[in-house]
Design an enzyme around this catalytic site. Sequence first.
Site, short mmCIF file in Angstrom:
data_model
loop_
_atom_site.label_atom_id
_atom_site.label_comp_id
_atom_site.label_asym_id
_atom_site.label_seq_id
_atom_site.Cartn_x
_atom_site.Cartn_y
_atom_site.Cartn_z
N HIS A 68 11.49 -24.81 42.16
CA HIS A 68 10.82 -23.69 41.84
C HIS A 68 9.66 -23.35 41.79
CE1 HIS A 68 14.64 -21.86 41.80
NE2 HIS A 68 15.65 -22.63 41.69
N HIS A 122 20.67 -21.73 46.26
CA HIS A 122 19.21 -22.18 46.74
C HIS A 122 19.14 -22.09 47.88
CE1 HIS A 122 15.73 -24.22 44.89
NE2 HIS A 122 15.34 -24.49 46.25
N GLU A 174 23.65 -27.28 46.84
CA GLU A 174 23.47 -25.72 46.23
C GLU A 174 23.75 -24.50 46.90
OE1 GLU A 174 19.98 -26.22 43.80
OE2 GLU A 174 21.23 -27.49 42.62
N GLN A 229 10.77 -25.77 33.30
CA GLN A 229 11.57 -26.59 33.45
C GLN A 229 11.52 -27.33 32.51
OE1 GLN A 229 13.01 -26.36 36.59
NE2 GLN A 229 14.13 -28.52 36.83
N ASP A 241 16.48 -18.56 44.05
CA ASP A 241 19.03 -18.73 43.67
C ASP A 241 19.27 -17.38 44.38
OD1 ASP A 241 18.18 -21.33 43.48
OD2 ASP A 241 18.23 -20.97 40.50
ZN ZN Z 1 17.23 -23.54 42.64
#
Ligand code: ZN
Length: 375
Positions: free
Chosen positions: A292, A346, A343, A264, A299
Amino acid sequence: MATKRRFKLKPEALNKLKIIGIVLGIVLAIFIFYRSNINDLKRLGYSEKSANKILLKFKKKEVSALGKNKTLNKAFESDDYIEKNFTSYSKIEYQNQKNIIKNINKLLEKGYSNEEISLILSRGEDKDVSEFAKRAKIRYIEEFFTVSYSKLKNYDRYVSYMNNSREDEETSVLYVNLDLDKEDYQEPKPVDEFSYTMLVNKHHRLDREFIPRDLKVIDKDYASEKGMKANATAIAQAKKMIDAAKKDDKHLIINSAYRSFKDQEEIVETYQNLYGESYVEKYVLKPGYSEHQTGLGIDFGSTDTNIFIESDEYKWMEDNCYKYGFIHRFKTKYEDITEIKNEAWHYRYVGKKIAKYIYDNDITLEEYYAKFIEK
Ligand code: ZN
């Protein structure tokens, strides 16, 4: 030759002995009577210490009529017992708190009713109640504290949140408990334990060292890249889901799964170089704040199109993902709570039972967490 002497008491001594005998008899009778009363009370659930005090205060009849009562037991055990509060003790719901009797006394003094005190005691730990008992009486105690997951220690924040937002009490409780009255990334709660219901967002932060349980490599047939990892259970369910979708002629693929703290960091750096600070601030989660890193955030994409939100796969996921323990984590209508824009791709693994609850009730993981998980 010795003569045999007969032992004979004088009449006065005999009388003395009789009196001693009678006194001893009385003492014994009192003792037996006392013990049997103690035992009666103990059978009702009172401790030895309480039972003694109950008898000394001549309260046995009243207490027996009330039956088993944990608060009353604690009151008699405590040095803080106040005679005039007897009825209140018997009516206030017990909580396992060290200073419960001292706090009940203080709250009664402030003018709270027995029902209000039961509510107050149930909304915090011992130290929270002790703090609360120090403050001036709050008038609308029920407004916030009838909400089952409200917390005494958050009272001032509830009030100020409600005043600023003009939301109702329950919403104010929810938002404050989730720290939504605080700035993003400010004073985050540390998350260090793995669970399928763990919450990671802009107010719940994972440590650099956090690694999810049962991290496993995803079979290459199911992922767009080799070597992607996620939690084993989440992978198993994701595979089942992808297989089921395929039977309906929908073609799902995993595009991203587990990302470490370091991954990240690298993402942040890449985007920073490409688009600058303000873009990153707005669209990229800081390390430690991404789902995550839990190994449970995945995703998904469609192998037929790049615009997932317009795909048939997305529609299929909306109707079916909960059956495999996944939830669509970030939706436009949830934005106030998740603080992340929609999203479509996700998804978060939470387990089938909870996914169904979240789907049926159309709520966020945040709400589920605030209501049922957080203590
Ligand atoms: Zn994601």
